[in-house]
Design an enzyme around this catalytic site. Structure first.
Site, PDB file in Angstrom:
ATOM      1  N   CYS A 158      33.209  46.900  39.657  1.00  0.00           N
ATOM      2  CA  CYS A 158      31.913  46.258  39.909  1.00  0.00           C
ATOM      3  C   CYS A 158      30.990  47.198  40.698  1.00  0.00           C
ATOM      4  O   CYS A 158      30.530  48.191  40.155  1.00  0.00           O
ATOM      5  CB  CYS A 158      32.099  44.903  40.576  1.00  0.00           C
ATOM      6  SG  CYS A 158      30.624  43.865  40.480  1.00  0.00           S
TER       7      CYS A 158
ATOM      8  N   HIS B 206      35.677  42.137  36.789  1.00  0.00           N
ATOM      9  CA  HIS B 206      36.650  41.987  37.876  1.00  0.00           C
ATOM     10  C   HIS B 206      38.029  41.640  37.314  1.00  0.00           C
ATOM     11  O   HIS B 206      38.438  40.468  37.344  1.00  0.00           O
ATOM     12  CB  HIS B 206      36.204  40.889  38.844  1.00  0.00           C
ATOM     13  CG  HIS B 206      35.099  41.292  39.760  1.00  0.00           C
ATOM     14  ND1 HIS B 206      35.330  41.972  40.942  1.00  0.00           N
ATOM     15  CD2 HIS B 206      33.754  41.112  39.672  1.00  0.00           C
ATOM     16  CE1 HIS B 206      34.162  42.188  41.549  1.00  0.00           C
ATOM     17  NE2 HIS B 206      33.203  41.691  40.799  1.00  0.00           N
TER      18      HIS B 206
ATOM     19  N   GLU C 251      40.831  42.060  38.632  1.00  0.00           N
ATOM     20  CA  GLU C 251      41.714  41.520  39.682  1.00  0.00           C
ATOM     21  C   GLU C 251      41.603  40.007  39.808  1.00  0.00           C
ATOM     22  O   GLU C 251      42.505  39.369  40.332  1.00  0.00           O
ATOM     23  CB  GLU C 251      41.425  42.227  41.022  1.00  0.00           C
ATOM     24  CG  GLU C 251      40.244  41.699  41.819  1.00  0.00           C
ATOM     25  CD  GLU C 251      38.876  42.098  41.276  1.00  0.00           C
ATOM     26  OE1 GLU C 251      38.800  42.821  40.259  1.00  0.00           O
ATOM     27  OE2 GLU C 251      37.860  41.667  41.879  1.00  0.00           O
TER      28      GLU C 251
END
Ligand code: MN
Length: 250
Positions: free
Chosen positions: A112, A218, A220
């Site tokens: 990001c 993202h 994660e």
């Protein structure tokens, strides 16, 4: 031996009964993803001065998401009204880290804000506010649509034969989207790995390095529901392990 992965946090200002404090914060999702991929995460708070003592103790660098980079860093004299959260110390620390990490051929994963930081570090520019400055039929802020962070809201098409395609094992990546800035002018050393349907660059790599890879989404936040999103972390940690076990590096 597991590699140590240094992760940069975000500044916050938090109010408690005993006062208001400036603190650093990192979402546990980053730690969970690095651990699930076999790495040992540590948090690197921004600090002035040389970074060699920091970099010599880590095997991989993860630039996390967060607020906006100072537009002056990429030559924009006017700060857009939607640009927020400029943190000069974080900008300076991360820019210094990434330059020196590249000199050392340290594996770098950029998420990001991280992909934007990498682009700016190498001479590229950013859209300060995509909804105003880039014509798109897509929303890149899925929070406005009520889509959970673990779920995709748009697809990213990997360039044929790209590292992105190899990492995900697919040319179509179903990605989440929580950004209002994005790469505008690509830094010339970077290679485009994938774009959304509207043409925005959402993944890049730096050829000639062991592993330097950035994504605008993202992973994660997604890997616990969509296992393919652990793969960027696995490739990153594998590269960090390889470097750790290499006979000579500094
Ligand atoms: Mn997006």
């Amino acid at each position: 031996m597991k590699p140590v992965i240094g992760i940069t946090p975000s500044g916050t200002r938090d109010t408690f009964p005993h006062g208001t404090f400036d603190r650093y914060a990192l979402a546990t999702t980053y730690l969970n993803a690095v651990q699930a991929a076999g790495g040992i995460p540590i948090i690197l708070p921004p600090q002035p001065g040389p970074v060699d003592a920091v970099l010599s103790r880590i095997d991989g660098l993860l630039l996390s998401g967060g607020a906006d980079i100072d537009p002056a860093r990429y030559g924009d004299a006017i700060v857009h009204p939607e640009t927020y959260g400029i943190d000069p110390l974080r900008d300076e620390f991360e820019l210094t880290l990434v330059h020196e990490a590249l000199d050392r051929d340290l594996p770098v994963l950029c998420i990001c804000r991280g992909i934007q930081l990498l682009n700016v570090a190498l001479g590229g520019t950013l859209y300060q506010h995509v909804p105003d400055q880039f014509s798109s039929e897509l929303s890149h802020r899925q929070q406005a649509l009520g889509i959970p962070s673990s779920e995709p809201s748009h697809t990213v098409r990997a360039e044929p034969g790209s590292m992105l395609e190899a990492i995900y094992g697919s040319s179509i990546i179903h990605a989440n989207s929580f950004h209002h800035q994005a790469i505008k002018g690509l830094a010339s050393p970077l290679r485009i790995e994938g774009r959304t349907g509207d043409g925005l660059i959402e993944a890049v790599s730096l050829p000639g390095q062991l592993f330097v890879f950035g994504v605008q989404w993202h992973p994660e936040m997604m890997f616990h529901c969509h296992a393919e999103h652990l793969r960027p972390f696995e490739h990153f940690v594998t590269a960090a392990t390889r470097r750790l076990l290499a006979p000579a590096h500094h």
